[in-house]
Design a protein around this motif. Structure first.
Motif, PDB file in Angstrom:
ATOM      1  N   GLN A   1      87.694  79.110   9.840  1.00  0.00           N
ATOM      2  CA  GLN A   1      86.498  78.454   9.302  1.00  0.00           C
ATOM      3  C   GLN A   1      86.485  76.967   9.638  1.00  0.00           C
ATOM      4  OE1 GLN A   1      87.158  79.693   5.268  1.00  0.00           O
ATOM      5  NE2 GLN A   1      85.823  81.488   5.432  1.00  0.00           N
ATOM      6  N   LYS A   2      87.654  76.348   9.623  1.00  0.00           N
ATOM      7  CA  LYS A   2      87.744  74.935  10.027  1.00  0.00           C
ATOM      8  C   LYS A   2      87.315  74.764  11.481  1.00  0.00           C
ATOM      9  CE  LYS A   2      91.566  73.644   6.938  1.00  0.00           C
ATOM     10  NZ  LYS A   2      92.985  73.259   6.866  1.00  0.00           N
ATOM     11  N   GLN A   3      87.758  75.675  12.351  1.00  0.00           N
ATOM     12  CA  GLN A   3      87.429  75.530  13.759  1.00  0.00           C
ATOM     13  C   GLN A   3      85.958  75.807  14.025  1.00  0.00           C
ATOM     14  OE1 GLN A   3      88.134  73.676  15.988  1.00  0.00           O
ATOM     15  NE2 GLN A   3      89.921  74.532  17.048  1.00  0.00           N
ATOM     16  N   ARG A   4      85.353  76.717  13.252  1.00  0.00           N
ATOM     17  CA  ARG A   4      83.914  76.937  13.394  1.00  0.00           C
ATOM     18  C   ARG A   4      83.129  75.727  12.880  1.00  0.00           C
ATOM     19  NH1 ARG A   4      82.872  82.366  10.596  1.00  0.00           N
ATOM     20  NH2 ARG A   4      85.113  82.422  10.140  1.00  0.00           N
ATOM     21  N   THR A   5      83.674  75.060  11.870  1.00  0.00           N
ATOM     22  CA  THR A   5      83.077  73.803  11.403  1.00  0.00           C
ATOM     23  C   THR A   5      83.161  72.741  12.494  1.00  0.00           C
ATOM     24  OG1 THR A   5      83.685  74.297   9.110  1.00  0.00           O
ATOM     25  CG2 THR A   5      83.227  71.993   9.641  1.00  0.00           C
TER      26      THR A   5
ATOM     27  N   SER B   1      89.185  85.356  18.383  1.00  0.00           N
ATOM     28  CA  SER B   1      88.145  86.215  18.955  1.00  0.00           C
ATOM     29  C   SER B   1      86.778  85.910  18.342  1.00  0.00           C
ATOM     30  CB  SER B   1      88.510  87.685  18.733  1.00  0.00           C
ATOM     31  OG  SER B   1      87.511  88.535  19.230  1.00  0.00           O
ATOM     32  N   ASP B   2      86.742  85.719  17.015  1.00  0.00           N
ATOM     33  CA  ASP B   2      85.477  85.384  16.333  1.00  0.00           C
ATOM     34  C   ASP B   2      84.900  84.080  16.873  1.00  0.00           C
ATOM     35  OD1 ASP B   2      85.704  87.639  14.787  1.00  0.00           O
ATOM     36  OD2 ASP B   2      86.451  86.602  13.007  1.00  0.00           O
ATOM     37  N   LEU B   3      85.757  83.071  17.021  1.00  0.00           N
ATOM     38  CA  LEU B   3      85.294  81.772  17.508  1.00  0.00           C
ATOM     39  C   LEU B   3      84.764  81.882  18.941  1.00  0.00           C
ATOM     40  CD1 LEU B   3      85.073  78.646  17.193  1.00  0.00           C
ATOM     41  CD2 LEU B   3      87.332  78.525  18.245  1.00  0.00           C
ATOM     42  N   LEU B   4      85.505  82.561  19.803  1.00  0.00           N
ATOM     43  CA  LEU B   4      85.107  82.670  21.208  1.00  0.00           C
ATOM     44  C   LEU B   4      83.811  83.461  21.365  1.00  0.00           C
ATOM     45  CD1 LEU B   4      88.668  83.193  22.618  1.00  0.00           C
ATOM     46  CD2 LEU B   4      87.172  81.269  23.187  1.00  0.00           C
ATOM     47  N   ASN B   5      83.642  84.493  20.553  1.00  0.00           N
ATOM     48  CA  ASN B   5      82.376  85.234  20.571  1.00  0.00           C
ATOM     49  C   ASN B   5      81.218  84.323  20.186  1.00  0.00           C
ATOM     50  OD1 ASN B   5      82.713  88.015  21.378  1.00  0.00           O
ATOM     51  ND2 ASN B   5      83.973  88.304  19.558  1.00  0.00           N
TER      52      ASN B   5
ATOM     53  N   ALA C   1      71.357  73.917   9.018  1.00  0.00           N
ATOM     54  CA  ALA C   1      71.148  75.261   8.495  1.00  0.00           C
ATOM     55  C   ALA C   1      71.167  76.294   9.621  1.00  0.00           C
ATOM     56  CB  ALA C   1      69.826  75.329   7.733  1.00  0.00           C
ATOM     57  N   ALA C   2      70.460  76.013  10.710  1.00  0.00           N
ATOM     58  CA  ALA C   2      70.394  76.966  11.827  1.00  0.00           C
ATOM     59  C   ALA C   2      71.775  77.195  12.446  1.00  0.00           C
ATOM     60  CB  ALA C   2      69.413  76.454  12.875  1.00  0.00           C
ATOM     61  N   LEU C   3      72.510  76.110  12.660  1.00  0.00           N
ATOM     62  CA  LEU C   3      73.808  76.204  13.335  1.00  0.00           C
ATOM     63  C   LEU C   3      74.874  76.806  12.422  1.00  0.00           C
ATOM     64  CD1 LEU C   3      74.987  75.590  16.090  1.00  0.00           C
ATOM     65  CD2 LEU C   3      75.441  73.255  15.332  1.00  0.00           C
ATOM     66  N   ALA C   4      74.885  76.397  11.172  1.00  0.00           N
ATOM     67  CA  ALA C   4      75.882  76.904  10.222  1.00  0.00           C
ATOM     68  C   ALA C   4      75.694  78.396   9.982  1.00  0.00           C
ATOM     69  CB  ALA C   4      75.800  76.137   8.912  1.00  0.00           C
ATOM     70  N   LYS C   5      74.451  78.843   9.923  1.00  0.00           N
ATOM     71  CA  LYS C   5      74.188  80.277   9.761  1.00  0.00           C
ATOM     72  C   LYS C   5      74.624  81.039  11.005  1.00  0.00           C
ATOM     73  CE  LYS C   5      70.397  79.699   6.454  1.00  0.00           C
ATOM     74  NZ  LYS C   5      68.930  79.729   6.249  1.00  0.00           N
ATOM     75  N   GLU C   6      74.368  80.473  12.166  1.00  0.00           N
ATOM     76  CA  GLU C   6      74.777  81.101  13.429  1.00  0.00           C
ATOM     77  C   GLU C   6      76.291  81.272  13.489  1.00  0.00           C
ATOM     78  OE1 GLU C   6      74.110  82.973  16.953  1.00  0.00           O
ATOM     79  OE2 GLU C   6      72.475  82.023  15.850  1.00  0.00           O
ATOM     80  N   LEU C   7      77.012  80.309  12.972  1.00  0.00           N
ATOM     81  CA  LEU C   7      78.477  80.337  13.014  1.00  0.00           C
ATOM     82  C   LEU C   7      79.099  80.973  11.766  1.00  0.00           C
ATOM     83  CD1 LEU C   7      79.010  76.832  14.595  1.00  0.00           C
ATOM     84  CD2 LEU C   7      79.876  78.961  15.556  1.00  0.00           C
ATOM     85  N   GLY C   8      78.265  81.423  10.842  1.00  0.00           N
ATOM     86  CA  GLY C   8      78.762  82.130   9.669  1.00  0.00           C
ATOM     87  C   GLY C   8      79.479  81.257   8.657  1.00  0.00           C
TER      88      GLY C   8
ATOM     89  N   SER D   1      80.514  81.844  22.990  1.00  0.00           N
ATOM     90  CA  SER D   1      79.820  82.541  24.071  1.00  0.00           C
ATOM     91  C   SER D   1      78.350  82.769  23.725  1.00  0.00           C
ATOM     92  CB  SER D   1      80.525  83.876  24.352  1.00  0.00           C
ATOM     93  OG  SER D   1      79.924  84.538  25.436  1.00  0.00           O
ATOM     94  N   GLU D   2      78.081  83.155  22.480  1.00  0.00           N
ATOM     95  CA  GLU D   2      76.703  83.375  22.046  1.00  0.00           C
ATOM     96  C   GLU D   2      75.894  82.077  22.074  1.00  0.00           C
ATOM     97  OE1 GLU D   2      76.863  85.200  18.214  1.00  0.00           O
ATOM     98  OE2 GLU D   2      77.904  86.996  18.955  1.00  0.00           O
ATOM     99  N   LEU D   3      76.494  80.986  21.599  1.00  0.00           N
ATOM    100  CA  LEU D   3      75.798  79.702  21.610  1.00  0.00           C
ATOM    101  C   LEU D   3      75.570  79.208  23.034  1.00  0.00           C
ATOM    102  CD1 LEU D   3      77.586  77.918  18.623  1.00  0.00           C
ATOM    103  CD2 LEU D   3      75.199  78.680  18.704  1.00  0.00           C
ATOM    104  N   ASN D   4      76.539  79.456  23.895  1.00  0.00           N
ATOM    105  CA  ASN D   4      76.389  79.114  25.305  1.00  0.00           C
ATOM    106  C   ASN D   4      75.177  79.820  25.906  1.00  0.00           C
ATOM    107  OD1 ASN D   4      77.535  80.503  28.205  1.00  0.00           O
ATOM    108  ND2 ASN D   4      77.327  78.290  28.141  1.00  0.00           N
ATOM    109  N   GLN D   5      75.003  81.096  25.558  1.00  0.00           N
ATOM    110  CA  GLN D   5      73.884  81.869  26.085  1.00  0.00           C
ATOM    111  C   GLN D   5      72.556  81.468  25.445  1.00  0.00           C
ATOM    112  OE1 GLN D   5      73.979  84.217  28.585  1.00  0.00           O
ATOM    113  NE2 GLN D   5      76.106  83.568  28.878  1.00  0.00           N
TER     114      GLN D   5
END
Length: 288
Positions: A183-187, A215-219, A160-167, A222-226
């Motif tokens: 969406q596949k790549q965010r999965t 761009s959405d994926l890389l953002n 839940a936490a990760l899926a919400k973070e990745l939209g 980057s956010e998860l990295n931080q």
């Protein structure tokens, strides 16, 4: 190390004449705290073929990745960047050299030990997603936790936490053929992060995406990295993708050619530095 507000190129003496007018530091002068290194690879060689027809792809590469870094590996086609990622991630074996992750030498592990290590310590994001079509988005993401027999309540909380973070939380019950490439790549990214691995390897993760999805994926990466202090090593041919990273390692002819550190620059300035270095790598001359 003291933080700098400029990009630095780290190079050997015989390369300096070919480098654009950025700051230069000798490799021998770079101070690294070994305690912070999550990955250390030494004298990596990789060859294909036999003694009568041998092709040497990696030629004695040394590389260190610190915990929490977001590092990109770049280089021309045939430079060895994908081979380097494959041996660092245990997808392929080195011909010679050592690779340590979390102070464990992968080159000395038996296949069963390596499989166990890979299961617990490594995450992967592939260009072609590698999702299972018969599983839902949620089931695909939870696969690494199923393998490690993580309790259901904990697995659901992580999902839940990760899926919400990745939209992608609202897509949890959909199948891969019902969602877009982005969406596949965010999965795929969620699946790589879900078991909190020591290091995540990404092979051209934006290669099959349009510019907005990339761009959405890389953002998000980057956010998860931080936020999670996750360590990510990404191979890419795209300077725009590499500009999201904190460091870019350039490979040429099976050797490390040079490196760029982002420091405190904004992404656009770093992108221009990457472009210049990539141009030098390809033989393009820039005016001072």
């Amino acid at each position: 190390m003291t933080k700098m507000s400029h990009a630095f190129i780290i190079c050997s003496a015989n390369q300096r004449k070919r480098i654009p007018s950025l700051f230069i530091i000798d490799v021998s002068d770079q101070m690294e705290d070994d305690k912070l290194n999550i990955l250390e690879a030494t004298k990596l060689h990789k060859s294909y073929g036999n003694k009568f027809n041998k092709q040497e792809v990696l030629k004695g590469i040394d590389i260190r990745i610190q915990k929490g870094e977001f590092v990109s590996i770049m280089g021309p086609s045939g430079s060895g960047k994908t081979t380097l990622l494959n041996v660092l991630s245990s997808i392929d074996q080195v011909s010679d050299g050592t690779i340590q992750i979390e102070n464990q030498d992968m080159t000395k592990m038996k296949e069963k030990q390596l499989a166990e290590f890979r299961k617990n310590h490594l995450g992967f994001i592939f260009q072609d997603y590698n999702l299972l079509d018969t599983l839902t988005v949620k089931e695909n993401i939870l696969l690494p936790l199923s393998i490690t027999k993580t309790p259901k309540k904990e697995a659901d909380q992580r999902f839940a936490a990760l899926a919400k973070e990745l939209g992608i939380y609202e897509l949890k019950d959909k199948y891969p053929n019902e969602i877009s490439g982005g969406q596949k790549q965010r999965t795929s990214a969620a699946r790589a992060f879900i078991h909190e691995p020591s290091i995540i390897f990404a092979d051209e993760p934006t290669g099959a995406l349009d510019s907005k999805s990339a761009s959405d994926l890389l953002n998000k990466l980057s956010e998860l990295n931080q936020k999670l202090k996750s360590t990510i090593v990404m191979v890419t041919h795209d300077p725009a993708a590499a500009s999201y990273c904190s460091r870019v390692i350039f490979i040429k002819d099976g050797r490390i050619y040079t490196q760029l550190n982002k420091g405190e620059q904004d992404r656009q300035v770093f992108f221009q530095d990457i472009m210049k270095t990539q141009g030098v790598l390809s033989g393009v001359t820039y005016e001072r």
